[in-house]
Design a protein around this motif. Sequence first.
Motif, short mmCIF file in Angstrom:
data_model
loop_
_atom_site.label_atom_id
_atom_site.label_comp_id
_atom_site.label_asym_id
_atom_site.label_seq_id
_atom_site.Cartn_x
_atom_site.Cartn_y
_atom_site.Cartn_z
N ARG A 60 0.97 -1.23 -0.10
CA ARG A 60 -0.05 -0.02 0.05
C ARG A 60 0.83 1.22 -0.01
O ARG A 60 0.63 2.08 -0.82
N ALA A 61 1.85 1.27 0.81
CA ALA A 61 2.53 2.66 1.13
C ALA A 61 3.48 2.73 -0.25
O ALA A 61 3.87 3.93 -0.72
N LEU A 62 3.68 1.62 -1.13
CA LEU A 62 4.63 1.92 -2.35
C LEU A 62 3.79 1.78 -3.61
O LEU A 62 3.93 2.18 -4.53
N ASN A 63 2.28 1.78 -3.34
CA ASN A 63 1.19 1.89 -4.32
C ASN A 63 1.53 0.75 -5.31
O ASN A 63 1.68 0.95 -6.48
N ILE A 64 1.82 -0.51 -4.87
CA ILE A 64 2.00 -1.54 -5.90
C ILE A 64 1.35 -2.94 -5.34
O ILE A 64 0.67 -2.61 -4.09
N SER A 65 1.14 -4.01 -6.04
CA SER A 65 0.66 -4.98 -5.37
C SER A 65 1.62 -6.06 -4.83
O SER A 65 2.71 -5.66 -4.91
N THR A 66 0.89 -6.78 -3.44
CA THR A 66 1.85 -7.62 -2.83
C THR A 66 2.71 -8.56 -3.64
O THR A 66 3.67 -8.78 -3.25
N ALA A 67 1.98 -8.90 -4.95
CA ALA A 67 2.79 -9.89 -5.83
C ALA A 67 4.22 -9.21 -6.15
O ALA A 67 5.12 -9.98 -6.47
N ASP A 68 4.24 -7.70 -6.40
CA ASP A 68 5.16 -7.05 -6.90
C ASP A 68 6.51 -7.28 -5.88
O ASP A 68 7.64 -7.08 -6.09
N LEU A 69 6.38 -7.77 -4.71
CA LEU A 69 7.33 -7.90 -3.57
C LEU A 69 7.70 -9.48 -3.53
O LEU A 69 8.52 -9.60 -2.48
#
Length: 84
Positions: A60-69
């Motif tokens: 959320r903080a990075l404005n990405i999906s969890t899958a991106d991590l």
Amino acid sequence: MAKQALSLPFDGERLRRHRELSGLFQADLARRCSVDQSRISQLENGDGKPSPPLLRALARALNISTADLLRPDEGNAGPETGGE
């Protein structure tokens, strides 16, 4: 009840890359996720995995999906698409 560790293939290098692309310092991301800066450093350096709630907060903080991590599934021969 103890915090549950993430069993998925979390990738600290991806966290670092997305944080840097967002123009954030570790302290900025830590503040947005309500954790210590040292925890962000540990995660980026591969020292542990985030709990599922922290993984969601990071995304959320990075404005990405969890899958991106997460690392791509090693059994998947297809190219990485960056989300669906």
